[in-house]
Scaffold this motif. Structure first.
Motif, PDB file in Angstrom:
ATOM      1  N   THR A 140      39.814  -7.116  34.627  1.00 21.71           N
ATOM      2  CA  THR A 140      39.288  -6.897  35.979  1.00 21.71           C
ATOM      3  C   THR A 140      37.853  -6.382  35.936  1.00 21.71           C
ATOM      4  O   THR A 140      37.001  -6.823  36.721  1.00 21.71           O
ATOM      5  N   ARG A 141      37.598  -5.449  35.020  1.00 20.70           N
ATOM      6  CA  ARG A 141      36.234  -4.889  34.910  1.00 20.70           C
ATOM      7  C   ARG A 141      35.232  -5.938  34.462  1.00 20.70           C
ATOM      8  O   ARG A 141      34.074  -5.917  34.861  1.00 20.70           O
ATOM      9  N   ASN A 142      35.648  -6.836  33.605  1.00 19.44           N
ATOM     10  CA  ASN A 142      34.764  -7.886  33.096  1.00 19.44           C
ATOM     11  C   ASN A 142      35.082  -9.180  33.858  1.00 19.44           C
ATOM     12  O   ASN A 142      35.666 -10.118  33.308  1.00 19.44           O
ATOM     13  N   ASN A 143      34.718  -9.195  35.129  1.00 20.91           N
ATOM     14  CA  ASN A 143      35.116 -10.293  35.995  1.00 20.91           C
ATOM     15  C   ASN A 143      34.231 -11.519  35.783  1.00 20.91           C
ATOM     16  O   ASN A 143      33.781 -11.772  34.679  1.00 20.91           O
TER      17      ASN A 143
END
Length: 369
Positions: free
Chosen positions: A119-122
């Motif tokens: 999610t953080r590295n979308n």
């Protein structure tokens, strides 16, 4: 002019921080051994043969540097090799070693962490295969399989060859197979245990990890999948989907021999009087309808064999990062990755293998460029 699909790495591993904490808390195999001299990375003592006091600590097991756990290094590796999207998975030994009363909570912790990382590295760069609490009762495993469908970046599960401990032909797996089929969860079948050391002979240790990695792992996978098919798993669960690591092990080369041996096995009905039913669906059909293969095999001839076996729409590029790193200190391009790229470069279905097939199989929206 139509653009080529983005490159998707279907086979790439990570040990997230929560998992390293778990290994650091242990004193029996598997565990993480931190060395007094911080110049050396910690060592993963992953097999009983690694846990040998006669071996210097800095030489035991496998060195685990930051490439195994840093998502920043993973993304940098992707950028260097022009990989747009990676489907990360926990590397072996997963959670197979945990007692039943601990494995569910650890599976949720690791899987939620994988989801958070993605999610953080979308921008469609990271997705993941989850891990299962295989030492827990089947009903709890099914609950986790169901829960995973609520995590948008989880695209399947990674599974070792022993599953609940008795192999993939274990009838106790039926509830698990059913849940995976009903949820349309892709199974990434991956080796860990290899073959007994005795098969490598008294001089096997002289050759380092060459025999276990080059032959032990692929044959472990080959035997596990064949047992799965022989036991009728694909008859009972005809919509099950399996991605086999390392281009299917030896399956592309032995499929005809395996099928012939089944046809001539007199203990199977109707071939003899053994009274046991062999698999109803033939191996070729199962391979074409239920199986995908990665292309982590380092040779064009082998990639072509994989295509012949399952079809050009069912073979997918992978790197096996962070394993097989560069031999030269400071080198940025990985020879193992370049070898896999060269193996696919001359194949007509290159665009499908490099990203198109994975995009279609996993429903990776909007990553073509």
């Amino acid at each position: 002019m139509e653009s080529s699909p983005s490159v998707v790495d279907i086979h790439t591993h990570i040990y997230p921080p929560s998992y390293l904490s778990l290994l650091r808390s242990r004193t029996t195999v598997p565990y993480l051994l931190d060395l007094p001299d911080k110049f050396y990375p910690p060592r993963l003592i992953i097999l009983p043969s690694d846990d040998d006091a006669s071996i210097p600590p800095e030489s035991r097991g496998r060195p685990i540097d930051t490439s195994y756990s840093s998502i920043q290094e993973k993304v940098r590796f992707m950028d260097i090799h022009n990989i747009h999207t990676s489907v990360i998975s926990l590397a072996n030994p997963w959670l197979d070693f945990l007692p039943a009363d601990e494995s569910v909570n650890w599976a949720k912790t690791v899987n939620d962490e994988l989801e958070a990382i993605c999610t953080r590295n979308n921008k469609n760069r990271l997705y993941a295969f989850a891990t299962l609490p295989l030492s827990s009762p089947p009903e709890l495993i099914v609950e986790e399989i169901t829960r995973l469908k609520q995590l948008p970046h989880i695209k399947g599960i990674i599974l070792g060859t022993t599953a609940l401990g008795s192999g993939l032909d274990d009838p106790a797996l039926n509830t698990i197979w059913s849940a995976l089929e009903q949820t349309k969860s892709l199974i990434f079948l991956h080796p860990h245990y290899g073959l007994p050391n005795e098969v490598y002979g008294p001089r096997g240790a002289e050759y380092g990890h060459v025999l276990p990695l080059s032959l032990g792992f692929p044959l472990e996978t080959t035997i596990a999948f064949t047992r799965m098919w022989l036991s009728g798993v694909f008859d009972r669960f005809p919509a099950l989907r399996v991605l086999i690591a390392h281009a299917g092990g030896a399956v592309p080369f032995l499929a005809g021999r395996i099928e012939s041996c089944v046809q001539h096995e007199r203990s199977f009905e109707p071939n003899g009087d053994g009274g046991r039913r062999g698999p109803r669906r033939d191996l070729k059909t199962v391979l074409r309808e239920n199986v995908w293969l990665d292309a982590v095999v380092y040779e064009e001839t082998s990639v072509r064999a994989a295509i012949e076996l399952v079809g050009k729409e069912k073979v997918m590029f992978g790197t096996d990062h962070p394993f097989f790193p560069p031999l030269e200190q400071g080198a940025e391009e990985w020879e193992s990755v370049e070898t896999n790229l060269k193996a696919v470069a001359g194949i007509e279905a290159r665009d499908l293998i490099m990203g198109g097939n994975a995009t279609e199989l996993l429903g990776l929206e909007g990553i073509s460029r």
